[in-house]
Design a protein around this motif. Sequence first.
Motif, PDB file in Angstrom:
ATOM      1  N   ASP A 163      -4.476  -8.186   5.504  1.00  0.00           N
ATOM      2  CA  ASP A 163      -3.364  -7.250   5.289  1.00  0.00           C
ATOM      3  C   ASP A 163      -2.427  -7.853   4.247  1.00  0.00           C
ATOM      4  O   ASP A 163      -1.770  -8.857   4.516  1.00  0.00           O
ATOM      5  N   LEU A 191      -8.076  -0.992   0.653  1.00  0.00           N
ATOM      6  CA  LEU A 191      -7.400   0.201   1.148  1.00  0.00           C
ATOM      7  C   LEU A 191      -5.992   0.242   0.564  1.00  0.00           C
ATOM      8  O   LEU A 191      -5.192  -0.687   0.756  1.00  0.00           O
ATOM      9  N   LYS A 217      -2.085   2.209   7.007  1.00  0.00           N
ATOM     10  CA  LYS A 217      -2.955   1.080   6.669  1.00  0.00           C
ATOM     11  C   LYS A 217      -2.915  -0.016   7.744  1.00  0.00           C
ATOM     12  O   LYS A 217      -3.962  -0.488   8.198  1.00  0.00           O
ATOM     13  N   SER A 267      -6.220  -4.613   2.761  1.00  0.00           N
ATOM     14  CA  SER A 267      -5.149  -3.666   2.501  1.00  0.00           C
ATOM     15  C   SER A 267      -4.187  -4.297   1.512  1.00  0.00           C
ATOM     16  O   SER A 267      -3.813  -5.463   1.670  1.00  0.00           O
TER      17      SER A 267
END
Length: 251
Positions: A157, A32, A40, A188
């Motif tokens: 992340d 993403l 996000k 992400s």
Amino acid sequence: MIELEHVSRTYGQKLAVADLSLTVPRGELFALLGANGAGKTTTIKMLVGLLRPTSGTVRICGHDMASDGRAACQLLGYVPDEPYLYEKLSGREFLHFIAGMYGLAMAERQERVRQAIEQFNLEGFVDDLCETYSHGMKQRTVFAAALLHDPAVLVIDEPMVGLDPRSARIVKDLLRAHATAGMTIFMSTHSLAVAEEIADRIGIFAHGRLRCLGTLSEIKHELHADEASLEQLFLDVTAEPSTATLLAEKL
């Protein structure tokens, strides 16, 4: 696998994520992309149960995160953008603590910790107190901890923050290998090069909405930009609307 159905999240009057529907199947590495503030991290926090959606449903391997969160979390590994360790534990003690939280028996726990230390090249510092670790050491240790219980789904992340080139290579190879073995990975990242190199599909987020979704070639075809780089596609999709456009929308 991961399922988001018409998921939205607001903070007061601010809409952070708007009507997001997305399925990431078993064995896919999904990346993403989005600018800061695109939504996000809010999406990731809803995926791992740290935030509840204002509306919509999040499922992990068929388990509703809202009503069956405990079962969902047992199948989930999570690497946040800021690694957190217990500073007065050594890395080894931290890994054993996490393995115990997931209910691994002692013999299995010891073997999983040994494998994690080897996979992430932690031998040189794993018996030092975590308070002495650099950011990259913390990141590698948190990665190792997230994989100890062999989760079906891994949510990450910003995985490459603070990693030196060798550590980044280790992480990229492991992510790719785990996806090939059947793990679902939701990542992400701000690193377009990493997304282009290892992701099966890419989503581009802008202003709380998923603007593009697919393989890189599919996104290029959708945007009629077959010769464009991922960087150019990202910049075009996430561009701020002009003043003229905003005025036209109001009118």
